[in-house]
Design a protein around this motif. Structure first.
Motif, PDB file in Angstrom:
ATOM      1  N   ARG A   1       0.859  -1.146   0.170  1.00  0.00           N
ATOM      2  CA  ARG A   1       0.013  -0.052  -0.209  1.00  0.00           C
ATOM      3  C   ARG A   1       0.793   1.378  -0.083  1.00  0.00           C
ATOM      4  NH1 ARG A   1      -1.745   3.677   2.913  1.00  0.00           N
ATOM      5  NH2 ARG A   1      -0.717   3.047   4.583  1.00  0.00           N
TER       6      ARG A   1
ATOM      7  N   ASP B   1      -9.562   5.265 -11.085  1.00  0.00           N
ATOM      8  CA  ASP B   1      -9.949   3.748 -11.318  1.00  0.00           C
ATOM      9  C   ASP B   1      -8.956   2.700 -10.911  1.00  0.00           C
ATOM     10  OD1 ASP B   1     -12.174   4.754 -12.329  1.00  0.00           O
ATOM     11  OD2 ASP B   1     -11.693   4.204 -14.433  1.00  0.00           O
TER      12      ASP B   1
ATOM     13  N   ALA C   1      -8.720   2.634  -6.966  1.00  0.00           N
ATOM     14  CA  ALA C   1      -9.834   1.929  -6.302  1.00  0.00           C
ATOM     15  C   ALA C   1      -9.685   0.670  -6.642  1.00  0.00           C
ATOM     16  CB  ALA C   1     -11.400   2.668  -6.902  1.00  0.00           C
ATOM     17  N   ALA C   2      -9.120  -0.014  -7.731  1.00  0.00           N
ATOM     18  CA  ALA C   2      -9.033  -1.276  -8.127  1.00  0.00           C
ATOM     19  C   ALA C   2      -7.798  -1.795  -7.118  1.00  0.00           C
ATOM     20  CB  ALA C   2      -8.621  -1.555  -9.670  1.00  0.00           C
TER      21      ALA C   2
ATOM     22  N   GLU D   1      -7.080  -0.746  -4.011  1.00  0.00           N
ATOM     23  CA  GLU D   1      -7.642  -0.596  -2.809  1.00  0.00           C
ATOM     24  C   GLU D   1      -8.566  -1.756  -2.797  1.00  0.00           C
ATOM     25  OE1 GLU D   1      -9.118   3.264  -2.403  1.00  0.00           O
ATOM     26  OE2 GLU D   1      -7.200   4.037  -1.205  1.00  0.00           O
ATOM     27  N   SER D   2      -9.564  -1.981  -3.296  1.00  0.00           N
ATOM     28  CA  SER D   2     -10.324  -3.164  -3.324  1.00  0.00           C
ATOM     29  C   SER D   2      -9.739  -4.485  -3.401  1.00  0.00           C
ATOM     30  CB  SER D   2     -11.543  -2.913  -4.419  1.00  0.00           C
ATOM     31  OG  SER D   2     -11.790  -4.144  -4.954  1.00  0.00           O
ATOM     32  N   ALA D   3      -8.742  -4.641  -4.161  1.00  0.00           N
ATOM     33  CA  ALA D   3      -7.843  -5.989  -4.141  1.00  0.00           C
ATOM     34  C   ALA D   3      -7.295  -6.042  -2.895  1.00  0.00           C
ATOM     35  CB  ALA D   3      -7.015  -6.114  -5.441  1.00  0.00           C
TER      36      ALA D   3
ATOM     37  N   GLU E   1      -8.225  -4.999   0.001  1.00  0.00           N
ATOM     38  CA  GLU E   1      -9.323  -5.078   0.898  1.00  0.00           C
ATOM     39  C   GLU E   1      -9.453  -6.731   0.977  1.00  0.00           C
ATOM     40  OE1 GLU E   1     -11.193  -4.076   4.096  1.00  0.00           O
ATOM     41  OE2 GLU E   1     -10.150  -2.792   3.099  1.00  0.00           O
ATOM     42  N   THR E   2      -9.830  -7.174  -0.076  1.00  0.00           N
ATOM     43  CA  THR E   2     -10.131  -8.607  -0.585  1.00  0.00           C
ATOM     44  C   THR E   2      -9.102  -9.439   0.083  1.00  0.00           C
ATOM     45  OG1 THR E   2     -11.372  -7.867  -2.182  1.00  0.00           O
ATOM     46  CG2 THR E   2     -11.217 -10.175  -1.920  1.00  0.00           C
TER      47      THR E   2
ATOM     48  N   LYS F   1      -8.523  -9.586   3.990  1.00  0.00           N
ATOM     49  CA  LYS F   1      -9.801 -10.440   4.648  1.00  0.00           C
ATOM     50  C   LYS F   1      -9.266 -11.984   4.189  1.00  0.00           C
ATOM     51  CE  LYS F   1     -13.859  -7.569   4.122  1.00  0.00           C
ATOM     52  NZ  LYS F   1     -14.827  -7.045   3.225  1.00  0.00           N
TER      53      LYS F   1
END
Ligand code: DAH
Length: 341
Positions: A29, A63, A66-67, A69-71, A73-74, A77
């Motif tokens: 990150r 974009d 966002a992509a 960050e979302s990757a 996040e997943t 988890k």
């Protein structure tokens, strides 16, 4: 610039997919999205772009952010879930393994016998007293009509705490008679179990420390018939209905008349056998009518009141009750022995 951005997207998404733990994700990150990160570095060059290109690139950069960050996040988890799963596996408890049994020992046969005796006497309205094992010689002897020089003191005149022989380990529970008379209101009905000490050598039937239960009743018009009736009832409850008893004359300084009570041998029924040494009877306790002098010394008028008393050996009672042959087994406290009762 577009190629640069697309390259960052690919690199970042590949790295995120390959990250092994949350710490690595955090490094990524910072590397891609941080203030000094790669994406930020590219965006800093936006000023060089034309007014038409700027929003387009801006949109692409957003974009990509966002992509990534979302990757992340997943991926985070998944990594956390995986770590938890691994920990559960590592620390797995097999709840079907049988537990270790906690040993809590076993009730002692002598205390089983004592509880039976207490139960019987409490049922007849007696109070259970506890008293000191370190006792005044005055109460152990003198107040029981055995003053200095009395022959009955010879064999029990024993463990003293001082040089002038005033404080001793009690040789019998009988001083509890005096303690009861000195502290209780009449009429009195008591039993007093406890340890007593004598200079006996240890063998199958002797120990320098053993237990007695003292019993005493004082009231108006108490007779020897009450003593016999009460003790017969106790014996029948302890050893079974129909158990025969026998009262023999004896001598104790604190009772007049005095007696010993035998029970018919449970082994041979009175014919004579090794258990009763051919006698047919087994001695159980000493008893008698309280000597008028003992009552007087405690301030009780023997013309108005009378009483009886007894003293029973607890080890013997338990040995007979549970058919134990050697007294030493009672004190060894080997759980394998105790568990049989
Ligand atoms: N104290 C006596 C002993 O140790 C037993 C005994 C006999 C107690 C007669 C009594 C009694 O209360 O009346 O051998």
């Amino acid at each position: 610039m577009k190629e640069q951005l697309e390259s960052i997207r690919r690199q970042a998404l590949d790295a995120v997919a390959a990250a092994a733990d949350p710490a690595q994700l955090e490094e990524l990150r910072v590397r891609f999205l941080g203030k000094k990160g790669e994406l930020t570095a590219v965006l800093k060059q936006m000023g060089k772009l034309s007014a038409e290109e700027r929003p387009v690139m801006g949109q692409i950069a957003n974009d990509i952010r966002a992509a990534i960050e979302s990757a992340m996040e997943t991926a985070k988890k998944e990594l956390v879930a995986k770590a938890l799963e691994q920990r559960l596996l590592d620390e797995a408890l097999d709840v079907t393994v049988p537990g270790k049994e906690a040993k809590i020992g076993h009730r002692h046969p002598m205390y089983i016998a004592l509880d039976e005796i207490k139960e019987i006497f409490i049922g007849m309205g007696f109070t259970v007293l506890d008293g000191p094992e370190v006792e005044l010689a005055e109460l152990n002897f003198d107040r029981l009509n055995a003053e200095e020089g009395h022959p009955s003191r010879d064999w029990s005149d024993t463990f003293y705490f001082d040089t002038d022989s005033r404080v001793m380990l009690r040789s019998q529970t009988s001083p509890m008679q005096v303690r009861a008379m000195d502290t209780m209101e009449l009429p009195i009905r008591i039993i007093a179990p406890g340890r007593v000490y004598r200079k006996d050598e240890v063998d199958a039937t002797h120990s320098p420390m053993f237990h007695q239960v003292e019993g005493m009743v004082i009231d108006k018009n108490v007779t020897m018939a009450d003593l016999k009736g009460t003790l017969n009832t106790v014996v029948e409850q302890l050893y079974g209905k129909g158990t025969k008893t026998r009262f023999r004359p004896h001598h104790f300084p604190f009772t007049e008349p005095s007696c010993e009570m035998d029970v018919q041998c449970h082994k041979c029924g009175g014919v004579g056998c090794p258990t009763c040494k051919g006698e047919g009877w087994i001695e159980l306790l000493g008893a008698g009518m309280i000597h008028p002098r003992v009552l007087e010394m405690s301030g009780i008028d023997p013309n108005e009141y009378s009483g009886w008393a007894f003293g029973i050996g607890l080890e013997r009672t338990a040995m007979r009750r549970f058919k134990i042959a050697d007294l030493r087994l009672i004190f060894e406290n080997d759980v394998r022995f105790l568990e049989q009762f």
